[in-house]
Write a protein that holds these residues in place. Structure first.
Motif, PDB file in Angstrom:
ATOM      1  N   LYS A  12     -27.860 -36.026 -15.638  1.00 36.74           N
ATOM      2  CA  LYS A  12     -29.089 -36.801 -15.114  1.00 36.74           C
ATOM      3  C   LYS A  12     -30.047 -35.747 -14.495  1.00 36.74           C
ATOM      4  CE  LYS A  12     -26.539 -41.107 -14.365  1.00 36.74           C
ATOM      5  NZ  LYS A  12     -26.033 -41.901 -13.200  1.00 36.74           N
ATOM      6  N   VAL A  99     -32.718 -37.660  -8.685  1.00 39.62           N
ATOM      7  CA  VAL A  99     -31.276 -37.993  -8.686  1.00 39.62           C
ATOM      8  C   VAL A  99     -30.597 -37.070  -7.825  1.00 39.62           C
ATOM      9  CG1 VAL A  99     -29.167 -38.077 -10.405  1.00 39.62           C
ATOM     10  CG2 VAL A  99     -31.870 -38.478 -11.424  1.00 39.62           C
ATOM     11  N   GLU A 158     -30.772 -42.529  -8.608  1.00 39.78           N
ATOM     12  CA  GLU A 158     -31.573 -42.237  -9.412  1.00 39.78           C
ATOM     13  C   GLU A 158     -32.987 -41.941  -9.078  1.00 39.78           C
ATOM     14  OE1 GLU A 158     -30.492 -42.105 -12.808  1.00 39.78           O
ATOM     15  OE2 GLU A 158     -28.332 -42.874 -12.221  1.00 39.78           O
TER      16      GLU A 158
END
Length: 169
Positions: A12, A99, A158
């Protein structure tokens, strides 16, 4: 060997960044990430190779294990944020700028930066988001009262995910 959570976080972070290639080696395990349209991830551990291909946006990566030319697909689901009781549009959302891992306090034995009902100023630190061993202090951005904390301490967050709801003054 890398933990699944560590691999997800690295994927991510690289996906959200502008870097095109990332290589990391530790104790005989190697991670190599390259970007093109999606993210192609190659993890090489002792006697094992794992390849993951992620289409953008990151939602359900397909993981293929390849000690032999055998393919196994596993779905990985990402938890959606819980529906807020106070989904009032007049509330300001403090969102994660990256993230990382959400922490309510500067250290495990310290008191949280804020609790529900606390008054905050626009420069008040409300939490820390840790990404790749860097601890980033997140400010409230608005004067008001903390109405709800939307994530748990230690939870992976996130980019753009709401962390707090604030009733502006």
């Amino acid at each position: 060997m890398f933990k699944v959570q560590e691999l997800r976080e690295i994927i991510k972070l690289v996906d959200a960044s502008t870097i095109e290639e990332f290589v990391y080696e530790n104790d005989g395990a190697k991670i190599k990430l390259k970007k093109s349209n999606g993210v192609v991830t190659e993890v090489v551990a002792p006697k094992q190779e794992v390849v993951a291909q992620v289409e953008q946006p990151v939602s359900q990566p397909v993981v293929q294990a390849a000690p032999q030319p055998v393919q196994v697909a596993n779905e990985v689901t990402v938890e959606a944020p819980k529906a807020s009781v106070a989904s009032d549009e007049s509330l300001h959302k403090i969102t994660s700028p990256m993230v990382g891992t959400f922490y309510q306090a500067p250290s495990p034995d310290a008191a949280p930066y804020v609790k529900v009902g606390d008054k905050v100023s626009d420069e008040k630190i409300v939490c820390i988001v840790e990404a790749m061993k860097l601890f980033n202090e997140i400010e409230a951005e608005v004067k008001g009262e903390i109405v709800e904390i939307l994530v748990k301490d230690g939870q992976l967050v996130e980019y753009g995910q709401p962390l707090f709801l604030v009733k502006p003054e």
